[in-house]
Motif scaffolding. Structure first.
Motif, PDB file in Angstrom:
ATOM      1  N   ARG A 241      -4.108   2.245   3.629  1.00 23.83           N
ATOM      2  CA  ARG A 241      -3.858   3.563   3.027  1.00 23.83           C
ATOM      3  C   ARG A 241      -2.711   4.301   3.717  1.00 23.83           C
ATOM      4  O   ARG A 241      -1.993   5.079   3.070  1.00 23.83           O
ATOM      5  CB  ARG A 241      -5.136   4.410   3.073  1.00 23.83           C
ATOM      6  N   GLN A 242      -2.513   4.092   4.990  1.00 20.87           N
ATOM      7  CA  GLN A 242      -1.386   4.741   5.664  1.00 20.87           C
ATOM      8  C   GLN A 242      -0.059   4.237   5.102  1.00 20.87           C
ATOM      9  O   GLN A 242       0.869   5.036   4.876  1.00 20.87           O
ATOM     10  CB  GLN A 242      -1.448   4.500   7.171  1.00 20.87           C
ATOM     11  N   LEU A 243       0.036   2.934   4.871  1.00 24.78           N
ATOM     12  CA  LEU A 243       1.249   2.391   4.272  1.00 24.78           C
ATOM     13  C   LEU A 243       1.428   2.927   2.857  1.00 24.78           C
ATOM     14  O   LEU A 243       2.550   3.276   2.458  1.00 24.78           O
ATOM     15  CB  LEU A 243       1.199   0.862   4.258  1.00 24.78           C
ATOM     16  N   LEU A 244       0.362   3.022   2.091  1.00 32.82           N
ATOM     17  CA  LEU A 244       0.454   3.563   0.737  1.00 32.82           C
ATOM     18  C   LEU A 244       0.972   5.004   0.756  1.00 32.82           C
ATOM     19  O   LEU A 244       1.768   5.388  -0.107  1.00 32.82           O
ATOM     20  CB  LEU A 244      -0.909   3.510   0.044  1.00 32.82           C
ATOM     21  N   GLU A 245       0.535   5.781   1.722  1.00 33.35           N
ATOM     22  CA  GLU A 245       1.017   7.165   1.827  1.00 33.35           C
ATOM     23  C   GLU A 245       2.507   7.207   2.130  1.00 33.35           C
ATOM     24  O   GLU A 245       3.246   8.025   1.565  1.00 33.35           O
ATOM     25  CB  GLU A 245       0.220   7.911   2.894  1.00 33.35           C
ATOM     26  N   ARG A 246       2.963   6.334   3.022  1.00 29.60           N
ATOM     27  CA  ARG A 246       4.400   6.288   3.326  1.00 29.60           C
ATOM     28  C   ARG A 246       5.192   5.829   2.109  1.00 29.60           C
ATOM     29  O   ARG A 246       6.284   6.356   1.823  1.00 29.60           O
ATOM     30  CB  ARG A 246       4.656   5.368   4.516  1.00 29.60           C
ATOM     31  N   LEU A 247       4.675   4.850   1.386  1.00 24.16           N
ATOM     32  CA  LEU A 247       5.336   4.380   0.170  1.00 24.16           C
ATOM     33  C   LEU A 247       5.417   5.479  -0.877  1.00 24.16           C
ATOM     34  O   LEU A 247       6.453   5.655  -1.533  1.00 24.16           O
ATOM     35  CB  LEU A 247       4.590   3.173  -0.396  1.00 24.16           C
ATOM     36  N   ALA A 248       4.338   6.213  -1.043  1.00 25.41           N
ATOM     37  CA  ALA A 248       4.328   7.297  -2.028  1.00 25.41           C
ATOM     38  C   ALA A 248       5.354   8.360  -1.662  1.00 25.41           C
ATOM     39  O   ALA A 248       6.059   8.894  -2.544  1.00 25.41           O
ATOM     40  CB  ALA A 248       2.932   7.909  -2.117  1.00 25.41           C
ATOM     41  N   GLY A 249       5.454   8.679  -0.373  1.00 27.94           N
ATOM     42  CA  GLY A 249       6.443   9.662   0.058  1.00 27.94           C
ATOM     43  C   GLY A 249       7.858   9.187  -0.163  1.00 27.94           C
ATOM     44  O   GLY A 249       8.750   9.981  -0.542  1.00 27.94           O
ATOM     45  N   PHE A 250       8.099   7.889   0.053  1.00 32.22           N
ATOM     46  CA  PHE A 250       9.439   7.351  -0.181  1.00 32.22           C
ATOM     47  C   PHE A 250       9.759   7.313  -1.666  1.00 32.22           C
ATOM     48  O   PHE A 250      10.891   7.607  -2.076  1.00 32.22           O
ATOM     49  CB  PHE A 250       9.553   5.942   0.418  1.00 32.22           C
ATOM     50  N   LYS A 251       8.772   6.996  -2.480  1.00 24.89           N
ATOM     51  CA  LYS A 251       8.982   6.947  -3.928  1.00 24.89           C
ATOM     52  C   LYS A 251       9.392   8.314  -4.487  1.00 24.89           C
ATOM     53  O   LYS A 251      10.072   8.401  -5.515  1.00 24.89           O
ATOM     54  CB  LYS A 251       7.710   6.450  -4.614  1.00 24.89           C
ATOM     55  N   ASP A 252       8.988   9.384  -3.811  1.00 21.67           N
ATOM     56  CA  ASP A 252       9.388  10.724  -4.244  1.00 21.67           C
ATOM     57  C   ASP A 252      10.900  10.883  -4.287  1.00 21.67           C
ATOM     58  O   ASP A 252      11.416  11.753  -5.009  1.00 21.67           O
ATOM     59  CB  ASP A 252       8.805  11.785  -3.308  1.00 21.67           C
ATOM     60  N   TYR A 253      11.622  10.084  -3.514  1.00 21.65           N
ATOM     61  CA  TYR A 253      13.083  10.138  -3.504  1.00 21.65           C
ATOM     62  C   TYR A 253      13.715   9.117  -4.448  1.00 21.65           C
ATOM     63  O   TYR A 253      14.937   9.007  -4.522  1.00 21.65           O
ATOM     64  CB  TYR A 253      13.601   9.904  -2.079  1.00 21.65           C
ATOM     65  N   LEU A 254      12.882   8.368  -5.158  1.00 22.26           N
ATOM     66  CA  LEU A 254      13.384   7.374  -6.109  1.00 22.26           C
ATOM     67  C   LEU A 254      13.062   7.836  -7.523  1.00 22.26           C
ATOM     68  O   LEU A 254      13.651   8.780  -8.008  1.00 22.26           O
ATOM     69  CB  LEU A 254      12.793   5.999  -5.778  1.00 22.26           C
TER      70      LEU A 254
END
Length: 375
Positions: A241-254
């Motif tokens: 889940r920690q990786l998913l949170e980081r991925l979701a935050g990065f996706k906000d810029y895509l």
């Protein structure tokens, strides 16, 4: 961040929609929107009635529920939807890695699986599969690489099964050995599973990586096994889940979120995934029989390791000229497009990728056969 040209995508950008016979595509036969809507009563009304507003950033609950159904241990909250597999790879290499870390990549490979990390400042070590081993990876070789790697710190391993471009599979014992090694070394395992479900023998199907290891990531996409690249829907599935949170935050810029019609149609397709996959496997079976016959008759021109899954094969030329020159001459004289191995590995001048997941394969193969006869 400077990325080199994406050799495969630049090759397709030049030729894909301008050739008479595309004999190297890696996806399966697609369907029309109408054919997809006919799979379920009321689907057409749902599509016409939907509002074209923003969708939920992680993906609609309906779509994530259907994706979770592809796995044994994954729940909808363990899934993050992306606009195609390419966006998922790009986000993973940024959110999952740090500059200076080492990444081991199954090779030959789709270029973004190693070049994005390299451009991010990671050290990329190519973990080469060998033709003489049937294109199967050797986990003990990875273990030796890890033991002598030293600094920088090893962080992740990328694998791809069923494999593009060779169609190879890993044995279950070898996969278990790999997972044990990754667990022992505390590495992130990134598994590109775009062609999963297209195994020729169902008992050969490997478990999804995310079902074997808590920190492993399975990459999925609708483009290949389901034959729906136009929907531009991909995803990652993981218990981390920690990786998913980081991925979701990065996706906000895509892309922030996916297309609403695409998500509706994607969920519909996954509810009827058995129909779509069975249709594509049957087409692959028919075309592979044609390719078997061709390879048997054209031993003077090609040698190959027969694929075990998926819609692609990676034969080697036995003719004098290199793959680049051969593919160019074939295209100019016949309108048949093959993919030279140099788009995967700049040093590979022997192999070509053949794709056999679409209708029209027989006509393109016959044209290739005629050309070889004339030459």
């Amino acid at each position: 961040m400077t990325l080199p040209p994406f050799r495969l995508e630049r090759y397709f950008a030049r030729y894909e929609f301008a050739v008479e016979h595309l004999l190297c595509g890696s996806d399966c036969e697609s369907v029309t929107v109408g054919e997809l809507l006919e799979l379920e009563p009321g689907a057409g009304d749902a599509l016409r009635g939907m509002r074209l507003g923003y969708t939920e950033a992680p993906g609609s609950p309906e779509l994530r529920r259907e994706i979770a159904g592809l796995y044994e241990t994954i729940e909808p909250d363990d899934v993050l939807v992306f606009s195609g597999g390419e966006e998922a790879i790009f986000a993973l290499m940024h959110a999952g890695l740090e500059p200076g870390e080492r990444l081991f990549v199954h090779f030959p490979a789709y270029q973004s699986l190693h070049e994005v990390a390299r451009a991010r400042g990671c050290e990329v070590v190519l973990w080469r599969a060998r033709e003489e081993d049937g294109w199967a990876l050797d986990p003990s070789l990875l273990g030796r690489k890890l033991r002598r790697s030293g600094e920088p710190a090893s962080r992740a391993v990328v694998i791809n099964y069923p494999h593009n471009p060779t169609g190879a599979l890993l044995g279950r014992e070898a996969l278990d050995e790999l997972v044990g090694l990754v667990r022992k070394e505390r590495l992130l395992l990134i598994s590109d599973e775009a062609y999963r479900l297209l195994e020729y023998v169902e008992r050969d199907r490997l478990p999804a990586a995310c079902d074997l290891e808590e920190t492993a990531v399975s990459l999925g996409v609708l483009s290949k096994s389901f034959g729906l690249p136009g929907l531009r829907i991909g995803w990652v599935a993981t218990h981390d889940r920690q990786l998913l949170e980081r991925l979701a935050g990065f996706k906000d810029y895509l892309t922030i979120c996916s297309s609403a019609p695409s998500e509706l149609l994607a969920a519909l397709a996954l509810r009827h995934r058995h129909h779509l996959v069975r249709r594509n496997r049957e087409l692959i079976e028919v075309n592979l029989a044609l390719l078997d016959d061709f390879m048997d008759r054209r031993r003077d021109s090609f040698e190959w390791v027969r694929p075990a899954a998926g819609p692609v094969a990676y034969p080697a030329l036995r003719r004098g000229e290199g793959a680049n020159a051969f593919c160019t001459r074939l295209l100019e004289r016949t309108g048949v497009l093959l993919l030279p191995g140099s788009v995967f590995d700049e040093t590979d001048h022997r192999h070509v990728r053949i794709g056999f997941g679409r209708r029209g394969f027989a006509e393109g193969l016959a044209r290739l056969d005629e050309a070889l006869e004339a030459w």
